[in-house]
Design an enzyme around this catalytic site. Structure first.
Site, short mmCIF file in Angstrom:
data_model
loop_
_atom_site.label_atom_id
_atom_site.label_comp_id
_atom_site.label_asym_id
_atom_site.label_seq_id
_atom_site.Cartn_x
_atom_site.Cartn_y
_atom_site.Cartn_z
N ASP A 187 0.76 -0.98 -0.09
CA ASP A 187 0.00 -0.35 0.15
C ASP A 187 0.71 1.65 0.13
OD1 ASP A 187 -2.78 1.46 0.01
OD2 ASP A 187 -3.20 1.32 2.53
N HIS A 196 -4.66 3.08 -6.88
CA HIS A 196 -5.36 3.13 -6.41
C HIS A 196 -7.28 3.23 -7.31
CE1 HIS A 196 -3.15 3.39 -2.60
NE2 HIS A 196 -4.08 2.77 -1.62
N HIS A 249 -6.35 -0.76 -7.41
CA HIS A 249 -6.89 -0.87 -6.50
C HIS A 249 -8.98 -1.04 -6.67
CE1 HIS A 249 -8.64 -0.81 -2.94
NE2 HIS A 249 -7.34 -1.94 -2.05
N HIS A 309 -5.97 -5.18 0.45
CA HIS A 309 -5.80 -4.14 0.59
C HIS A 309 -4.53 -3.78 -0.70
CE1 HIS A 309 -6.78 0.73 -0.21
NE2 HIS A 309 -5.47 0.01 0.16
#
Ligand SMILES: [Zn+2]
Length: 377
Positions: free
Chosen positions: A172, A255, A258, A272
């Site tokens: 992350d 992101h 993601h 995540h």
């Protein structure tokens, strides 16, 4: 010209046995905290938290938690805060409880604090929550006017958590610099609705530098359940710098990809950070980054056991329908693909995402690294 905005938690506390100090820090904020923790985490932290609470004359009130950060979980915590008259709500655990508590604290009108039990995501320090469906699909971002009053992380607890949590946190956090760099290069706003400040961008770059220097040694430390200076550095990068860096620097393609990947059912059992890592690699490809930067990223994340191929996230190059759906979702105007300094279409994302399989396989083979196998349960 937009204004620059930087936000941060009011106080950040990190170190060995920090949990024993939680009561003392909370006492400065309110008198009646509600702790929210799941049944796995609670027995690990209860003793140390109680010690500090007893010393401060605070009552230990704990609510159980399970599942994702859903609207239903947020509502249940908000109702508990109001019913028992708490003036602070404290998330103790991972990303799901963190996002739920921030939203519930805001909805109930009380202060919120975060006690992460792993350095597994960039969620603790920010003034936003990501809300998911019961199935774990991305639903929406919720933004709050203030960041948590306190983020407190006990590195002894982090060292004893499963190593995959730290690996996910590094995945992350590795997105932070490429995303802040992209946002800063373009004209989009950061997550506070302002332009990135020099401070926000510099913190994102510092996060990146720490991870490359200490990331592998920190993983070794957690494998041995030990707290070392390398682990302390990476916990700070994953939790504080990644949080400040993404929020005040900006999110971009990584992101957004993601969030798009959550539309693929095979990814629901992944963390995540594992999904974000696919997003970061795909962003670098979309940017046309230097081959050396891309290849080093593949080598480093393979050593960190983070996914950089479709195989590892349960997909193949032939899953055109799913990959196109992911690409469409990643380019929704409500997401952060628009932070890139050039236009990115769903077809661009589809092609970049599809390209990672052959690219990563070649780089891994050339560097004597293992062939990918699926991380999906
Ligand atoms: Zn993240």
């Amino acid at each position: 010209m937009s204004l620059k905005i930087l936000g941060s938690p009011s106080r950040y506390v990190q170190g060995k046995d920090a949990l024993k100090e939680l009561g003392g820090h909370l006492k400065k904020i309110g008198q009646s905290p509600l702790l929210v923790a799941d049944d796995t985490v609670w027995p690990i932290v209860e003793g140390a938290i109680k010690e500090g609470f007893d010393a401060e004359g605070l009552e230990v009130a704990r609510m159980s938690f399970s599942g994702h950060a859903t609207r239903e979980n947020v509502k249940a915590i908000e109702e508990k805060i109001k019913a028992d008259g708490h003036d602070i709500v404290v998330a103790v655990g991972g990303g799901s409880v963190t996002d739920s508590v921030k939203a519930a604290g805001y909805d109930a009108g009380v202060r919120f604090c975060i006690v992460p039990t792993a350095a597994s995501s960039d969620a603790p320090c920010s003034a936003l929550s990501v809300i998911y469906t019961e199935e774990g699909e991305f639903l929406e971002y919720r933004f709050f006017p203030n960041n948590p009053d306190l983020v407190l992380i006990d590195t002894r607890v982090v060292a004893n958590a499963p190593v995959r949590f730290l690996q996910a946190g590094i995945g992350d956090a590795l997105a932070t610099w490429p995303e802040a760099r992209a946002t800063n290069r373009g004209t989009a706003n950061n997550m506070h609705g302002g332009r990135p400040s020099r401070t926000g961008v510099a913190l994102a770059e510092l996060c990146w530098d720490i991870l490359w220097e200490y990331g592998l040694a920190a993983v070794d430390a957690v494998r041995a359940n030990t707290v070392t200076p390398a682990l302390e550095a990476v916990v700070e990068a994953n939790t504080l710098l990644s949080g400040l860096g993404f929020e005040s620097g900006g999110l971009a393609a990584a992101h957004a990809i993601h969030n798009g990947l959550t539309a693929a059912p095979s990814t629901h059992s992944l963390t995540h950070g594992q999904k974000v890592n696919i997003g970061t690699l795909t962003q670098l490809i979309l940017e046309g980054a230097e081959p050396e930067e891309i290849e080093n990223f593949i080598i480093f994340t393979t050593k960190l056991e983070l996914p950089n191929t479709l195989t590892e996230i349960g997909l193949t190059e032939d899953d055109e329908e799913i990959l196109r759906a992911v690409a469409e979702a990643a380019c929704l105007p409500s997401d952060t693909m628009g932070s890139m300094w050039f236009e990115v279409t769903p077809d661009d994302v589809y092609e970049a995402l599809r390209s990672i399989e052959q690219l990563s396989r070649r780089v891994r083979a050339e560097n004597g690294l293992p062939e990918p196998t699926s991380f999906v349960d």
